[in-house]
Write an enzyme that holds these catalytic residues in place. Structure first.
Site, mmCIF file in Angstrom:
data_model
loop_
_atom_site.group_PDB
_atom_site.id
_atom_site.type_symbol
_atom_site.label_atom_id
_atom_site.label_comp_id
_atom_site.label_asym_id
_atom_site.label_seq_id
_atom_site.Cartn_x
_atom_site.Cartn_y
_atom_site.Cartn_z
ATOM 1 N N HIS A 60 89.981 79.838 -23.428
ATOM 2 C CA HIS A 60 90.604 80.624 -25.383
ATOM 3 C C HIS A 60 88.603 80.267 -25.914
ATOM 4 O O HIS A 60 88.165 80.089 -25.582
ATOM 5 C CB HIS A 60 91.298 79.378 -25.332
ATOM 6 C CG HIS A 60 90.635 78.468 -25.809
ATOM 7 N ND1 HIS A 60 90.455 76.897 -24.675
ATOM 8 C CD2 HIS A 60 90.549 77.491 -26.809
ATOM 9 C CE1 HIS A 60 90.463 76.159 -24.755
ATOM 10 N NE2 HIS A 60 90.580 76.272 -26.594
ATOM 11 N N HIS A 62 87.448 78.523 -28.250
ATOM 12 C CA HIS A 62 87.296 78.094 -29.399
ATOM 13 C C HIS A 62 86.011 77.485 -29.100
ATOM 14 O O HIS A 62 86.304 77.159 -27.598
ATOM 15 C CB HIS A 62 88.230 76.177 -29.181
ATOM 16 C CG HIS A 62 89.094 76.093 -29.564
ATOM 17 N ND1 HIS A 62 90.215 75.427 -29.837
ATOM 18 C CD2 HIS A 62 89.033 76.846 -30.746
ATOM 19 C CE1 HIS A 62 90.998 75.812 -31.009
ATOM 20 N NE2 HIS A 62 90.374 77.046 -31.818
ATOM 21 N N ASP A 64 84.057 74.811 -27.552
ATOM 22 C CA ASP A 64 83.509 73.894 -26.904
ATOM 23 C C ASP A 64 84.257 74.592 -25.459
ATOM 24 O O ASP A 64 83.899 73.843 -23.950
ATOM 25 C CB ASP A 64 84.425 71.950 -26.456
ATOM 26 C CG ASP A 64 85.913 72.475 -27.501
ATOM 27 O OD1 ASP A 64 86.322 73.714 -27.631
ATOM 28 O OD2 ASP A 64 87.067 71.712 -26.847
ATOM 29 N N HIS A 65 84.573 75.958 -25.483
ATOM 30 C CA HIS A 65 84.926 76.021 -24.354
ATOM 31 C C HIS A 65 84.109 77.338 -23.520
ATOM 32 O O HIS A 65 84.073 77.602 -22.863
ATOM 33 C CB HIS A 65 86.445 76.507 -23.995
ATOM 34 C CG HIS A 65 87.144 75.160 -24.198
ATOM 35 N ND1 HIS A 65 87.899 74.412 -22.830
ATOM 36 C CD2 HIS A 65 87.607 74.325 -25.099
ATOM 37 C CE1 HIS A 65 88.709 73.697 -23.054
ATOM 38 N NE2 HIS A 65 88.620 73.783 -24.566
ATOM 39 N N HIS A 140 97.781 76.252 -27.384
ATOM 40 C CA HIS A 140 97.193 75.731 -28.393
ATOM 41 C C HIS A 140 96.897 76.173 -29.848
ATOM 42 O O HIS A 140 97.368 76.836 -29.862
ATOM 43 C CB HIS A 140 95.621 75.717 -27.578
ATOM 44 C CG HIS A 140 94.980 75.180 -27.747
ATOM 45 N ND1 HIS A 140 94.602 73.628 -28.165
ATOM 46 C CD2 HIS A 140 92.956 75.847 -27.933
ATOM 47 C CE1 HIS A 140 93.459 73.875 -28.698
ATOM 48 N NE2 HIS A 140 92.843 74.337 -28.205
ATOM 49 N N ASP A 210 93.316 74.295 -23.289
ATOM 50 C CA ASP A 210 93.628 73.368 -24.164
ATOM 51 C C ASP A 210 94.662 73.606 -24.060
ATOM 52 O O ASP A 210 94.966 74.770 -24.350
ATOM 53 C CB ASP A 210 92.916 72.781 -25.536
ATOM 54 C CG ASP A 210 91.924 72.917 -25.623
ATOM 55 O OD1 ASP A 210 90.995 72.527 -23.952
ATOM 56 O OD2 ASP A 210 90.573 72.444 -26.287
HETATM 57 ZN ZN LIG Z 1 88.699 71.544 -26.162
HETATM 58 ZN ZN LIG Z 2 90.758 74.453 -28.058
#
Ligand SMILES: [Zn+2]
Ligand SMILES: [Zn+2]
Length: 301
Positions: A60, A62, A64-65, A140, A210
């Protein structure tokens, strides 16, 4: 299969903790799964050859990914990469990537091939003779997929003694390993199972991050050898799960138990916790075979 955890924390990279990224080696493929900020540094640290990465799976959008993706694409360019690079991820991943390359006037000298995902049902996104990759739709705050990596059923093994006793011409051995019945030198049909045995059991790995607790992924990941399921929180913060659409260690373990998986790997820990063992303890109240991901850790299965 060999899984290397490059990063397994949520939110932001810190001195000793990296955000989500993993490398899965399976049948000569080197699949990169998610690409948090700093992934290329982790790849170098763990001596993973950049040119072996041909497929990148992004769960996804976001940060942090996937905030490491543009950096990696740019480094590939500086290294004068020529091989195609396939990127699988949510719709929008092409736009955000192309925009940055365009504004920097830094087009790649290799082909970037985007496979944008929009479906809410599991779908096949990659296949060759030996491996299949399916999406695992998750729940998510933004559109998110996990990924299921599966080896295909391998060739059957010849029972050489039985094959010779059955007087089968060597020209038919390949047919036997493919599972067919054959006719022997005397014209008699020989049943495949009487002269072969099953090959190695195909392995499978499911990556789920997530997501909040989502029981309807269970049929998709049923009986996988290894399941990575995010566990951002412990039960004492379970009230944050529905709001942020993340899971607790106990919820991850419940999914592992329902799906009857071999081993559960936990990760995507909130940085509010200092003691990761609490995640393992909590999960093991529900499911026995639990391992904690840590940056740099590898799992062979
Ligand atoms: Zn994450
Ligand atoms: Zn996320």
């Amino acid at each position: 299969m060999k899984l290397t955890i490059l990063g397994c924390y949520s939110a932001t990279p810190r001195t000793l903790n990296n955000t989500t990224s993993q490398v899965l080696e399976i049948n000569n493929h080197m699949f990169l799964i998610d690409c948090g900020e700093g992934t290329q540094v982790q790849l170098r640290k763990h001596k993973i050859k950049f040119n072996r990465i041909k497929h990148i799976f992004i769960s996804h959008l976001h940060g942090d990914h996937f905030f490491g993706l543009i950096g990696l694409i740019s480094t590939f360019r500086l290294l004068t990469r020529e091989a195609d690079l396939h990127i699988y991820g949510p719709k929008g991943i092409k736009e955000v990537t192309i925009m940055q390359l365009k504004l920097a006037d830094s087009w790649t000298n290799y082909n970037l091939i985007f496979h944008e995902l929009t479906s809410d049902s599991s779908e096949l996104v990659f296949e060759d003779e030996k491996v299949e990759v399916f999406t695992i739709p998750l729940n998510h705050r933004v559109y998110t997929n996990g990924f299921l990596f599966k080896e295909k059923e391998g060739d059957r093994k010849l029972n050489i003694g039985a094959v010779e006793d059955a007087n089968i011409n060597v020209a038919y051995y390949r047919k036997l390993t493919q599972g067919f019945d054959v006719v022997n030198e005397a014209g008699k049909t020989i049943k495949n199972e009487s002269v072969t045995k099953a090959g190695l059991k195909p392995k499978s790995y499911a990556f789920c991050s997530d997501t909040m607790y989502k029981e309807d992924i269970v049929p998709i990941i049923k009986n996988v050898d290894v399941l990575y399921h995010e566990s951002t929180f412990l039960e004492k913060h379970a009230h944050l799960g529905p709001k942020t659409k993340h899971s607790t260690a106990k919820e991850a373990a419940t999914i592992a138990k329902l799906a009857d998986v071999g081993t559960l790997l936990l990760g995507h820990y909130s940085t509010r916790y200092d003691n990761l063992n609490a995640f393992k303890d909590e999960a093991q109240e529900v499911f026995d075979h639990v391992e904690l991901c840590e940056d740099g850790k590898t799992f062979d299965f």
